[in-house]
Enzyme design. Sequence first.
Site, PDB file in Angstrom:
ATOM      1  N   LYS A   7     -11.397  -5.792  -7.151  1.00 14.50           N
ATOM      2  CA  LYS A   7     -12.282  -4.738  -7.619  1.00 14.50           C
ATOM      3  C   LYS A   7     -11.657  -3.301  -8.087  1.00 14.50           C
ATOM      4  CE  LYS A   7     -13.076  -3.501  -2.753  1.00 14.50           C
ATOM      5  NZ  LYS A   7     -14.004  -3.874  -1.554  1.00 14.50           N
ATOM      6  N   LYS A  41       0.836  -1.165   0.091  1.00 10.70           N
ATOM      7  CA  LYS A  41       0.061  -0.035   0.019  1.00 10.70           C
ATOM      8  C   LYS A  41       0.727   1.105  -0.046  1.00 10.70           C
ATOM      9  CE  LYS A  41      -4.659  -1.518   1.598  1.00 10.70           C
ATOM     10  NZ  LYS A  41      -5.637  -1.200   2.452  1.00 10.70           N
ATOM     11  N   LYS A  46      -4.842 -12.192  -8.867  1.00  9.54           N
ATOM     12  CA  LYS A  46      -6.167 -12.287  -7.907  1.00  9.54           C
ATOM     13  C   LYS A  46      -7.193 -11.455  -8.693  1.00  9.54           C
ATOM     14  CE  LYS A  46      -7.277 -11.135  -3.231  1.00  9.54           C
ATOM     15  NZ  LYS A  46      -6.706 -10.568  -2.062  1.00  9.54           N
TER      16      LYS A  46
END
Length: 338
Positions: A206, A121, A203
């Site tokens: 969204k 992140k 993976k």
Amino acid sequence: MSEQTPVMEKRPRALSCIQPTGIPTLGNYLGALRNWTQLQDEMECAFAVADLHAITVRQEPAAFRKQIYETFALLLALGLDPEKNVVFVQSQVPAHSELMWLLSSCTAFGELSRMTQFKDKSQKHADNINLGLFGYPTLMAADILLYQADYVPVGADQKQHVELTRTLGERFNGLYGETFKIPEPYIMKACARVRSLQEPTKKMSKSDENVNSFISLQDDEATILRKFKRAVTDSEACVRYAEGKDGICNLMEIYAAVTGKDFAAIEAEFAGKGYGDFKAAVGEAVAAELKPIQERLKTYIADKGELERLMKQGADKAAYVAERTLKKAKKKMGFVQV
Ligand code: TRP
């Protein structure tokens, strides 16, 4: 053991949370959320909307508020019974923030620096590497330890955070005396690891720029069918589970998870048929699985008053357990209670 468990129930306790960062994907659903509804029959469960976690990346307030309502509605729409479980919004139970601060003095800089999610992140949000993002795992530990959870049902990506939770819980118990139950990650075997429909080695996410790569739980039937139709496969034209057939394996895993059929049965069902038939069957099965959830979701989202009533009820129930643990922790640390 029993004297440190604040509530009387004997069933094991589980806690899990979901961030209110948009409607989840089929991957989140098959990988975790669907299993929560099964867990509620076996354990005493708490499920929360982790809104405090979400602010570690920048949120636009109006959209954020809407997503908190929607995510809470989703938990209910999935079939998590708010009477049987504690279903709540994290920020509505102040004990979470407070225990995080207490635990932060037990968390080492090095430990947080090693967290893979922090590394990922901070690369993605290089302009906003804030204290919250760094301390995020300590907040998650507070969530878990407050409820004296035995199990933490999470996807494999959160396992490292649960390990840190164990470390912090043990460290605190060692320094100040038995306070927290040490939880175990609960990685469900039966669940599918759904991958991108366009790049089936990645993976399903969204946040993927290509909307055809994921199924949102809000996609309608036509969209679902279309996305599966476009899913990347291979040129063999044979539905079988084998190395090098990432796209077909992904679709088979999805189909197996939704229908309960095993791979052998799926191979037999589509023997001699093309990928077109198979993809249509996967799409239909997924659309049928999601339909009742989507209908309930719409009903809940349309009734803000009811959502707020249930949030309040959930927060009260959660606070009852959380505050007892928090008080105990503060007392053990030497804080003065009046
Ligand atoms: N970090 C988790 C995620 O991103 C969400 C979460 C926050 C959580 N607190 C938790 C999960 C406590 C399990 C238990 O998915």
